[in-house]
Design a protein around this motif. Structure first.
Motif, PDB file in Angstrom:
ATOM      1  N   ALA A   1      -0.702   6.050 -13.384  1.00 43.41           N
ATOM      2  CA  ALA A   1      -1.300   4.896 -12.718  1.00 43.41           C
ATOM      3  C   ALA A   1      -0.806   4.741 -11.287  1.00 43.41           C
ATOM      4  O   ALA A   1      -1.266   3.841 -10.566  1.00 43.41           O
ATOM      5  CB  ALA A   1      -1.001   3.625 -13.513  1.00 43.41           C
ATOM      6  N   ALA A   2       0.129   5.605 -10.859  1.00 38.83           N
ATOM      7  CA  ALA A   2       0.653   5.524  -9.490  1.00 38.83           C
ATOM      8  C   ALA A   2      -0.435   5.958  -8.517  1.00 38.83           C
ATOM      9  O   ALA A   2      -0.806   7.132  -8.472  1.00 38.83           O
ATOM     10  CB  ALA A   2       1.892   6.398  -9.342  1.00 38.83           C
ATOM     11  N   ALA A   3      -0.931   5.030  -7.729  1.00 33.58           N
ATOM     12  CA  ALA A   3      -2.058   5.311  -6.844  1.00 33.58           C
ATOM     13  C   ALA A   3      -1.634   5.594  -5.410  1.00 33.58           C
ATOM     14  O   ALA A   3      -2.487   5.806  -4.546  1.00 33.58           O
ATOM     15  CB  ALA A   3      -3.030   4.131  -6.865  1.00 33.58           C
ATOM     16  N   ALA A   4      -0.334   5.605  -5.146  1.00 30.54           N
ATOM     17  CA  ALA A   4       0.152   5.828  -3.786  1.00 30.54           C
ATOM     18  C   ALA A   4       1.490   6.540  -3.862  1.00 30.54           C
ATOM     19  O   ALA A   4       2.220   6.417  -4.860  1.00 30.54           O
ATOM     20  CB  ALA A   4       0.303   4.499  -3.042  1.00 30.54           C
ATOM     21  N   PRO A   5       1.835   7.301  -2.817  1.00 27.65           N
ATOM     22  CA  PRO A   5       3.117   8.031  -2.860  1.00 27.65           C
ATOM     23  C   PRO A   5       4.318   7.114  -3.013  1.00 27.65           C
ATOM     24  O   PRO A   5       5.289   7.470  -3.695  1.00 27.65           O
ATOM     25  CB  PRO A   5       3.143   8.790  -1.532  1.00 27.65           C
ATOM     26  N   GLU A   6       4.257   5.936  -2.402  1.00 33.51           N
ATOM     27  CA  GLU A   6       5.390   5.020  -2.510  1.00 33.51           C
ATOM     28  C   GLU A   6       5.643   4.622  -3.962  1.00 33.51           C
ATOM     29  O   GLU A   6       6.792   4.428  -4.374  1.00 33.51           O
ATOM     30  CB  GLU A   6       5.141   3.764  -1.663  1.00 33.51           C
ATOM     31  N   VAL A   7       4.567   4.488  -4.737  1.00 31.16           N
ATOM     32  CA  VAL A   7       4.709   4.089  -6.136  1.00 31.16           C
ATOM     33  C   VAL A   7       5.315   5.224  -6.952  1.00 31.16           C
ATOM     34  O   VAL A   7       6.226   5.014  -7.760  1.00 31.16           O
ATOM     35  CB  VAL A   7       3.343   3.668  -6.705  1.00 31.16           C
ATOM     36  N   MET A   8       4.824   6.449  -6.734  1.00 35.88           N
ATOM     37  CA  MET A   8       5.369   7.584  -7.486  1.00 35.88           C
ATOM     38  C   MET A   8       6.827   7.838  -7.117  1.00 35.88           C
ATOM     39  O   MET A   8       7.658   8.139  -7.995  1.00 35.88           O
ATOM     40  CB  MET A   8       4.546   8.838  -7.218  1.00 35.88           C
TER      41      MET A   8
END
Length: 506
Positions: free
Chosen positions: A481-488
């Protein structure tokens, strides 16, 4: 008595499926739809963990580390954020002042710094011997570049190390630096500091969901890890690599890839023969078929061994049960090591494979060789590539091209070159950028999330199956569900539990 752990109602990433997982005696004994674990329910001595609200993945591996050097970054001056030589010297001066004020500065002990990236500094902000001598005086100081392929040392350190230092730059070349770097471990108090930092590094790794590493430290890794397991540094699985110059002695001692290390309870194994065929991009020493841009006189990089020596070492390794792990960064170096692997029927991996000729990309699958890649390097090097590989004859960081050609991918960090954190590698491979504010680097080379996650595990996939080692991670967020590099990149904060061989270690 057998050990039994039941993890019930765990989410499967990227789906609405939930599962019950049985861990018995260090192995995944079963993966069942939630509520259908009949065998586990019938065993009253089982430890049961309710994973409602959690997601389960196989344990993560970092398939390329220099673990001792990574551990030491947790206690040494880190210069990765320095944007110029003068900024690096300001950081060094502050570090020396702090050490002096705390009474921990010993004129007989090296001060060691890590991870300066002079390849990104302006031409008038490059390292000089005069600058580091002015800051340090007679205190021996040695700084290691981010890729560990050169050192920046002051005159006092150069005398003590017995190395040749460029009288203008203060730099020590890669082969001499590799040897010199090992001398820091012989300083007073170094063994005690190393022990403390190794334990800290293990705790840090399992907190990120890491269950195993491949350690390519330039040392006697087999003996070193036997001693470490005996001393209780025994949380992670470890494959201990061997360098070519030590290979014959190791063969004579009866070792081969996959052999268990005594006293490790099955967690330690002999790894592959690690051979460094060429240099690195940042030191302009990776061996290429076209010259580096903006460099006079023209240079193509360097080979660390002749092609015949590379082939001879591969043959010796293969004939005595060793996998290879061959460092090759430049496109010409990759051609040479692929040719040597074909001639010797070597099995194992090519480490880095940072630039490949299109004709060489299918050869990985054809030869049965794994491409052991470090996606975070692409993030760190994207600006260096445009500076020094402006007209490459090959494709830099061809992750998707390798995958589409059928190559098996394994991912790592090359820590301390990049942090020991598989989530950084996964994010870099999937998004091609560290920040949503910057466009992806080579978006055509980005990987699907399930491929990147699978390449960060020992089993090569993103989901558990019966018979797998009981090395698992429970997360309180779905990585798919991580939609952006910052989230991953923030996923380490979502690691709820880590199990190694069925034992909860975090």
């Amino acid at each position: 008595m057998s050990s039994l752990v039941r993890i019930v109602n765990a989410g499967i990433p990227g789906s609405r499926t939930r599962a019950d997982i049985v861990l018995r005696d260090g192995v995944v004994a079963g993966v069942h739809p939630a509520g259908e674990d009949i065998v586990g329910k019938a065993m009253p001595d089982a430890t049961t963990i309710d994973a409602d609200g959690l997601w389960v993945i196989p344990g993560l591996w970092d398939c390329h580390t220099h673990f001792t050097q990574w551990a030491k970054t947790l206690g040494r001056l880190d210069l990765i954020s320095a944007r110029s030589a003068s900024e690096a010297m300001s950081m060094l001066r502050a570090h020396l002042d702090e050490r002096c004020a705390s009474g921990t500065l010993d004129p007989n002990v090296f001060v060691v710094g890590m991870r300066f990236r002079h390849s990104l500094w302006a031409d008038d902000e490059q390292p000089t011997l005069a600058a580091i001598d002015a800051v340090t005086g007679e205190q021996p100081v040695a700084l290691s570049s981010a890729d560990m392929h050169c050192g920046w040392v002051n005159s006092a350190a150069a005398r003590r190390l017995g190395v040749h230092v460029d009288e203008h730059t203060g730099l020590v070349g890669e082969l001499e630096w590799f040897d010199a770097y090992t001398q820091f471990d012989k300083a007073p108090g170094a063994a005690e500091e190393t022990d403390r930092l190794l334990r800290e590094a293990e705790r840090d790794a399992v907190s990120k969901g890491v269950v195993g590493i491949r350690d390519y430290e330039m040392a006697e890794n087999i003996d070193t890890w036997i001693d470490r397991f005996a001393a209780g540094i025994n949380t992670l699985r470890v494959d201990a690599g061997v360098y070519p110059e030590r290979l014959q002695n190791v063969i004579d001692a009866g070792w081969h890839t996959g052999k268990a290390l005594p006293g490790s309870n099955g967690l330690g194994r002999v790894g592959a023969m690690k051979l460094i065929s060429d240099g690195s991009l940042n030191t302009r020493s990776a061996y290429c078929s076209s010259p580096y841009s903006g460099i006079e006189p023209p240079t193509y990089g360097t080979l660390s061994y002749t092609p015949q020596q590379i082939e001879d070492y591969m043959r010796l390794a293969t004939e005595h049960g060793f996998d290879i792990a061959c460092h090759a960064i430049g496109d010409e170096a990759n051609t040479i090591v692929l040719d040597a692997a074909a001639a010797t029927h070597a099995h194992g991996s090519i480490e880095h494979a940072q630039m490949l000729k299109p004709i060489d990309i299918p050869r990985f699958a054809q030869l049965g060789l794994t491409a052991s890649i470090q996606p975070q390097h692409a993030m760190d090097d994207r600006d260096v590539i445009t500076r020094f590989w402006a007209n490459p004859a090959g494709i830099p960081y061809p992750f998707r091209s390798l995958y589409d050609a059928g190559a098996q991918l394994r991912m790592g960090s090359d820590a301390p070159v990049a942090p020991l954190d598989p989530w950084l590698a996964i994010s870099a491979a999937v998004f091609g950028t560290e920040s949503s504010d910057r466009e992806p680097f080579q978006p055509e080379q980005c990987l699907p999330v399930e491929v990147a996650l699978g390449a960060s595990t020992a089993v090569g996939r993103d989901r558990l199956e019966a018979g797998d080692p009981a090395d698992i991670v429970l997360l309180d967020a779905d990585p798919y569900a991580a939609a952006a590099p910052e989230v991953m990149r923030a996923m380490p904060a979502h690691v709820a539990m880590t199990f190694v061989a069925g034992k909860r270690v975090y």
